[in-house]
Design an enzyme around this catalytic site. Structure first.
Site, PDB file in Angstrom:
ATOM      1  N   SER A   1       0.846  -1.190   0.000  1.00 11.19           N
ATOM      2  CA  SER A   1       0.000   0.000   0.000  1.00 11.19           C
ATOM      3  C   SER A   1       0.881   1.239   0.000  1.00 11.19           C
ATOM      4  CB  SER A   1      -0.893   0.014   1.233  1.00 11.19           C
ATOM      5  OG  SER A   1      -0.074   0.225   2.375  1.00 11.19           O
ATOM      6  N   LYS A   2       0.235   2.391  -0.085  1.00  2.55           N
ATOM      7  CA  LYS A   2       0.953   3.668  -0.082  1.00  2.55           C
ATOM      8  C   LYS A   2       1.929   3.776   1.089  1.00  2.55           C
ATOM      9  CE  LYS A   2      -0.715   6.260  -3.475  1.00  2.55           C
ATOM     10  NZ  LYS A   2      -2.154   6.060  -3.693  1.00  2.55           N
ATOM     11  N   ARG A   3       1.493   3.234   2.229  1.00  2.00           N
ATOM     12  CA  ARG A   3       2.303   3.258   3.424  1.00  2.00           C
ATOM     13  C   ARG A   3       3.715   2.723   3.185  1.00  2.00           C
ATOM     14  NH1 ARG A   3       2.055  -0.249   7.121  1.00  2.00           N
ATOM     15  NH2 ARG A   3       0.566  -1.445   5.889  1.00  2.00           N
TER      16      ARG A   3
ATOM     17  N   GLY B   1       5.526   2.997   0.616  1.00  6.29           N
ATOM     18  CA  GLY B   1       6.388   3.831  -0.218  1.00  6.29           C
ATOM     19  C   GLY B   1       5.811   3.867  -1.604  1.00  6.29           C
TER      20      GLY B   1
END
Ligand code: GLU
Length: 425
Positions: free
Chosen positions: A199-201, A203
């Protein structure tokens, strides 16, 4: 004939998981002499954005995943409407206001033999009547998906595992419409190194981010194909070769783990063997972006520099850092590097070297090396005693290409200046 499709919704950028799905479809088509369809599923008119669609197409092109046919669902609404009406007139679906729903009979097992996961069974007791058309006149995902897959002659639906639970609902729609049910293959999820879903988390997840970071498409493709599939003990496998070996049945059932280090390593391997001129073309935009060069740069000089560094970078962006000392206007040695690498005061030695280099008519590999070795012998030092500090003084780094090649690339003026500045009191 085998026909597959990649069906992204343009509600976001093409991310790593989507790119892997597109790639596996593409490889399957190519390996079977089949066709690859790109279908933009832009039925959600609120969330779909033209810029996302453009970015998806750009990323696909950049990755080298050309398509044989192209469709946009937003241009096919009347088709979905017609098919929904047909189902209503046949008594298989009914209206609820402006919406159309498929009647789902209870207590039936819906089975399919997933090419990757094997037999999967759902019971229709778990499935409500299915919305086919929403009251705003747009089709529900599963309905437009099935109408299109059937009309486009899709033989194999290869997509992410998150769609497994949609499959029995879609099979019911195929049956109601009297269409042949395709084969399904659900790809394992991609996890971050922390074991959580990518996920975006984590990177960068968008293909464009990797492109901007300086990954080359062949390397990203090579890395992605190994996320869930293994051709045996082979880490570097160009796409063409991979297609010869690809088999959907050999795709893993278990989640694949995204490993940034391995992706970088793969990228470095592709950069290393790239033609220097081609690599230079790829680096030019990065160099311009940070203002290291402008339009009238010295091509011959840059080719030489790229040649020196091509086996020393993992991403194109690495080049900016590693070779930056050759371009920067305000060169300085960071304090921590000075403290650890330039402990001994070599003011006198550096100035002698600077004077002799400055006196050279021709500043080339042989002449600089002769001057250097001559001086070292006179001073009763070993070459090693001086190579390291000189490198640090002119490059601000303890590692890099050969010292004399580095001096030549830097040029006489800058080399001499930096040597004189290094221990200046
Ligand atoms: N538009 C759907 C998605 O992006 C496609 C799913 C499918 O391949 O059927 O998830």
């Amino acid at each position: 004939m085998i026909k597959v499709r990649f069906a992204p919704s343009p509600t976001g950028y093409l991310h790593i998981g989507g790119a892997r799905t597109a790639l596996f479809n593409w490889m399957y088509a190519r390996s079977q002499g089949g066709q690859f369809v790109l279908r933009i599923e832009d039925t959600d008119q609120e969330r779909s954005k033209p810029e996302y669609e453009k970015e998806i197409l750009d990323s696909m092109t950049w990755l080298g995943l050309a398509w044989d046919e192209f469709y946009k669902q937003s241009e096919r609404f009347s088709l979905y409407q017609q098919h929904a009406e047909k189902l209503v007139s046949e008594g298989k679906a009914y209206r609820d206001g402006n919406a159309v729903l498929l009647t789902v009979a209870k207590a039936r097992d819906i089975k399919f033999d997933d090419l990757i996961r094997g037999l999967i069974v759902f019971n229709t007791d778990e499935i409500k009547d299915q919305v086919l058309m929403k009251s705003d006149g747009s089709p529900a995902y599963s309905f437009s998906c099935v109408v299109d897959d059937a009309l486009m002659g899709i033989t194999h639906v290869i997509r992410g595992e998150d769609h497994i639970s949609n499959t029995p609902k879609q099979i019911l729609i195929y049956e109601a419409m009297g269409f042949k049910v395709p084969k399904f293959a659900h790809l394992p999820l991609i996890m971050g190194t922390d074991g959580a879903r990518l996920s975006k988390r984590f990177g960068a997840v968008a293909v464009t981010d990797y492109r901007a970071e300086g990954f080359v498409p062949e390397a990203l493709v090579n890395y992605l194909m190994l996320l869930g599939w293994s051709p045996g003990n082979q880490e570097i496998l160009p796409l063409k070769k991979a297609c010869e070996k690809f088999s959907i049945k050999k795709v893993n059932k278990t989640a694949a783990q995204f490993n940034m280090e391995k992706l970088k390593w793969t990228n470095g391997e592709y950069i290393k063997v790239k033609d220097t001129s081609e690599l230079t073309d790829l680096l030019v935009p990065f160099l311009k972006e940070v203002g290291y060069i402008n339009d009238d740069y010295d091509r011959q000089w840059l080719l030489n520099v790229v040649g020196l560094f091509k086996s020393r970078m993992l991403t194109l962006r690495d080049f900016l850092e590693r070779a930056g000392f050759l371009f920067v206007k305000d060169f300085s040695i960071p304090e921590d590097i000075r403290a650890s690498e330039l402990k001994t005061d070599l003011f006198k030695e550096f100035n002698m070297l600077a004077d002799r280099l400055n006196a050279l008519e021709s500043f080339d590999h042989v002449s600089t090396e002769n001057v250097f070795r001559g001086l070292v012998a006179e001073l009763g030092m070993t070459a090693a005693d001086l190579v390291h500090p000189v490198r640090v003084a002119i490059t601000a780094s303890p590692v890099g290409p050969g010292l004399f090649e580095t001096m030549v690339a830097l040029g006489k003026e800058k080399t001499v200046f930096r040597l004189r500045e290094a221990f200046k009191k």
